[in-house]
Design an enzyme around this catalytic site. Structure first.
Site, mmCIF file in Angstrom:
data_model
loop_
_atom_site.group_PDB
_atom_site.id
_atom_site.type_symbol
_atom_site.label_atom_id
_atom_site.label_comp_id
_atom_site.label_asym_id
_atom_site.label_seq_id
_atom_site.Cartn_x
_atom_site.Cartn_y
_atom_site.Cartn_z
ATOM 1 N N CYS A 1 17.706 -7.829 -15.923
ATOM 2 C CA CYS A 1 19.215 -8.500 -15.865
ATOM 3 C C CYS A 1 19.588 -9.239 -17.156
ATOM 4 O O CYS A 1 20.943 -9.082 -17.268
ATOM 5 C CB CYS A 1 19.263 -9.124 -14.433
ATOM 6 S SG CYS A 1 18.376 -8.369 -13.258
ATOM 7 N N CYS B 1 18.996 -0.649 -13.641
ATOM 8 C CA CYS B 1 19.472 -0.575 -12.388
ATOM 9 C C CYS B 1 20.960 -0.064 -12.192
ATOM 10 O O CYS B 1 21.434 0.174 -11.067
ATOM 11 C CB CYS B 1 19.647 -1.934 -11.759
ATOM 12 S SG CYS B 1 20.663 -3.043 -13.141
ATOM 13 N N CYS C 1 24.246 -7.829 -10.700
ATOM 14 C CA CYS C 1 23.563 -8.663 -9.739
ATOM 15 C C CYS C 1 23.802 -10.240 -9.999
ATOM 16 O O CYS C 1 24.353 -10.493 -11.162
ATOM 17 C CB CYS C 1 22.106 -8.395 -9.489
ATOM 18 S SG CYS C 1 21.349 -8.834 -10.732
ATOM 19 N N ASP D 1 23.764 -1.229 -13.490
ATOM 20 C CA ASP D 1 24.724 -2.092 -13.313
ATOM 21 C C ASP D 1 25.611 -2.090 -14.710
ATOM 22 O O ASP D 1 25.049 -1.893 -15.843
ATOM 23 C CB ASP D 1 24.302 -3.569 -12.982
ATOM 24 C CG ASP D 1 23.815 -3.653 -11.677
ATOM 25 O OD1 ASP D 1 24.499 -2.833 -10.834
ATOM 26 O OD2 ASP D 1 22.829 -4.517 -11.321
#
Ligand code: FES
Length: 143
Positions: free
Chosen positions: A103, A34, A59, A36
């Site tokens: 994540c 992603c 996130c 991030d």
């Protein structure tokens, strides 16, 4: 409900957020999926993690897993912190939806990167396989 209560709790009230200016080890990692990023700061005394803080532009799931990961490694010896897996963090949070599992990898990798940084800065020998991201082309060891 999509997220467990523990996930929501750690997302709303993340533990150990911030920066340690005189950290002994700092790990910064990016999530290939992603984009991030996550930064993890460790204070280390006699092989024990005495303090830990994180900053992330990830996130909500990244925030919740990092928060839980910091709680799990605080006060622990380095070799124990190194065995922390994203699965263990997810279990401690009572699960994450499958599409959010990537994540949780961010937290595990940032902890490992910060410990590696500490070892490197202090010329402490270590087994590179401990820091393998399971993409063995890059880890340079055969296992
Ligand atoms: Fe990037 Fe969760 S979507 S860390």
């Amino acid at each position: 409900m999509l997220y467990s209560e523990k996930v929501m709790d750690h997302f709303r009230n993340p533990r150990n957020v911030g920066e340690i200016p005189d950290a002994d080890g700092i790990g910064e990692v990016g999530n290939a999926k992603c984009g991030d990023i996550m930064k993890m700061y460790l204070k280390i005394d006699n092989g024990i993690i005495t303090d830990v803080k994180f900053e992330t532009f990830g996130c909500g799931s990244a925030i919740a897993t990092s928060s839980m990961a910091t709680e799990l490694i605080k006060g622990k010896p380095l070799d124990e912190a190194l065995t922390l897996t994203n699965q263990a963090v997810v279990e401690a949070l009572d699960g994450l939806p499958a599409y959010k599992l990537h994540c949780s990898v961010l937290a595990e990798e940032a902890v490992k990167a910060a410990i590696k940084d500490y070892y490197d800065k202090n010329n402490i020998p270590y087994n590179p396989a401990d820091f393998c991201d399971h993409d063995c082309e890059h880890c340079g060891t055969e296992h």
